[in-house]
Enzyme design. Structure first.
Site, PDB file in Angstrom:
ATOM      1  N   ASN A 109       0.802  -1.223   0.000  1.00 42.87           N
ATOM      2  CA  ASN A 109       0.000   0.000   0.000  1.00 42.87           C
ATOM      3  C   ASN A 109       0.838   1.277   0.000  1.00 42.87           C
ATOM      4  O   ASN A 109       0.400   2.299  -0.517  1.00 42.87           O
ATOM      5  CB  ASN A 109      -0.921  -0.019   1.228  1.00 42.87           C
ATOM      6  CG  ASN A 109      -1.583   1.318   1.468  1.00 42.87           C
ATOM      7  OD1 ASN A 109      -2.504   1.697   0.749  1.00 42.87           O
ATOM      8  ND2 ASN A 109      -1.100   2.062   2.464  1.00 42.87           N
ATOM      9  N   TYR A 113       5.583   8.139 -10.767  1.00 42.29           N
ATOM     10  CA  TYR A 113       4.452   7.457 -10.107  1.00 42.29           C
ATOM     11  C   TYR A 113       3.713   6.579 -11.126  1.00 42.29           C
ATOM     12  O   TYR A 113       3.410   5.410 -10.855  1.00 42.29           O
ATOM     13  CB  TYR A 113       3.538   8.529  -9.518  1.00 42.29           C
ATOM     14  CG  TYR A 113       2.337   8.035  -8.751  1.00 42.29           C
ATOM     15  CD1 TYR A 113       2.467   7.516  -7.468  1.00 42.29           C
ATOM     16  CD2 TYR A 113       1.049   8.129  -9.297  1.00 42.29           C
ATOM     17  CE1 TYR A 113       1.352   7.087  -6.743  1.00 42.29           C
ATOM     18  CE2 TYR A 113      -0.061   7.708  -8.589  1.00 42.29           C
ATOM     19  CZ  TYR A 113       0.088   7.186  -7.310  1.00 42.29           C
ATOM     20  OH  TYR A 113      -1.018   6.769  -6.599  1.00 42.29           O
ATOM     21  N   LYS A 153       3.537   2.482 -10.855  1.00 47.95           N
ATOM     22  CA  LYS A 153       2.229   1.821 -10.703  1.00 47.95           C
ATOM     23  C   LYS A 153       1.978   0.859 -11.866  1.00 47.95           C
ATOM     24  O   LYS A 153       1.466  -0.247 -11.664  1.00 47.95           O
ATOM     25  CB  LYS A 153       1.110   2.870 -10.617  1.00 47.95           C
ATOM     26  CG  LYS A 153       1.106   3.690  -9.317  1.00 47.95           C
ATOM     27  CD  LYS A 153       0.751   2.835  -8.117  1.00 47.95           C
ATOM     28  CE  LYS A 153       0.550   3.647  -6.843  1.00 47.95           C
ATOM     29  NZ  LYS A 153       0.452   2.807  -5.649  1.00 47.95           N
TER      30      LYS A 153
END
Ligand SMILES: NC(=O)c1ccc[n+]([C@@H]2O[C@H](COP(=O)([O-])OP(=O)(O)OC[C@H]3O[C@@H](n4cnc5c(N)ncnc54)[C@H](OP(=O)(O)O)[C@@H]3O)[C@@H](O)[C@H]2O)c1
Length: 241
Positions: free
Chosen positions: A75, A142, A146
């Site tokens: 997470n 990012y 991801k």
């Protein structure tokens, strides 16, 4: 014993996940820099070697206890450095990729290695983002991390299907959540993040989901008896009310 191992449970979505997992009776082990809980392990995921040591030392020995279920949630995440690639600072770039990508893969790898032969229900949930599928100016690192992690999870799912006691690896897109990450986005200049106005409007229009509601939906997904190897789940499809 049912165990949940999660990164980034000090605040935001991860905090809600930790609290709800504890309410459900899981023993939780949480990794973050601020490590605010009695069940936290302090680690800076921007340092992969430190991360590996901390993870191994926290999970070592648990495999010898009677385990009924293992839930692993990747997470922890960060957006910075936000801004055009021409102005990205080298140490900040490395810290982002280490936190969002390298240490995330180390985390999953060490947990899989430790518990592969344990014969109980085992799930790996990677908290992903719309940024895994779409490009956003200013968020190149990012978006890259991801996207890369989502495919790591899909490949891991293919491997795990061949195992006698497999983990079920899945990607979960949580949607837009009212956390510090969103506050950081709204505080970014349009020069660094041209889509900032869209996120400011979403907050003004009350479109950000509460972390506890997103966490509850994620746990509904993770606990589903029909969870599919390598699938991508959207929290929006599992939200209530
Ligand atoms: N918020 C959204 O709208 C949204 C949308 C899509 C996806 N997501 C994803 O959902 C996940 C949770 O996001 P959030 O909104 O809850 O973020 P957040 O409130 O900023 O929390 C991030 C968590 O990650 C941990 N973390 C960050 N850098 C770390 C590092 N170097 N070492 C160890 N821990 C670190 C933080 O702990 P410490 O600061 O204590 O280290 C914190 O617990 C992330 O993967 C994010 O990409 C969020």
């Amino acid at each position: 014993m049912r165990i949940a191992i999660i990164t980034g449970g000090s605040k935001g979505l991860g905090l809600s996940l930790c609290l709800q997992l504890r309410e459900r009776g899981y023993r939780v082990i949480e990794f973050s820099r601020s490590a605010p809980h009695e069940f936290s392990v302090m680690v800076d995921l921007s340092s992969p070697e430190e991360s590996r040591r901390a993870i191994l030392s926290a999970i070592g020995g648990i495999e010898s206890e009677p385990l009924e279920e293992i839930i692993v949630i990747n997470n922890a995440g960060m957006l910075e450095p936000i801004g055009p690639t021409s102005r990205k600072d080298h140490p900040a770039l490395i810290a982002n990729m280490n936190t969002n990508f390298t240490s995330a893969i180390l985390f999953v790898t060490e947990v899989v290695g430790q518990f592969q032969s344990i014969p109980c229900r085992k799930v790996i949930a990677n908290i992903s983002s719309g940024a895994a599928l779409n490009g956003y100016a200013g968020w190149t690192l990012y978006c890259a991390a991801k996207a890369g992690l989502e495919n790591f999870v899909r490949a891991l799912a293919v491997e795990q299907k061949q195992e006698t006691h497999p983990f079920i690896p899945v990607n979960i897109n949580p949607g837009v959540i009212d956390t510090e990450m969103q506050a950081l986005i709204r505080a970014t200049s349009a020069a660094d993040f041209p889509d900032v106005g869209h996120f400011v409007r979403r907050k003004e229009q009350g479109e950000l989901a509460a972390p506890f509601a997103v966490a509850a939906a994620i746990l509904r997904i993770v606990e589903s008896p029909t969870l599919e190897f390598g699938a991508r789940y959207n929290v929006a499809d599992y939200s209530r009310g």
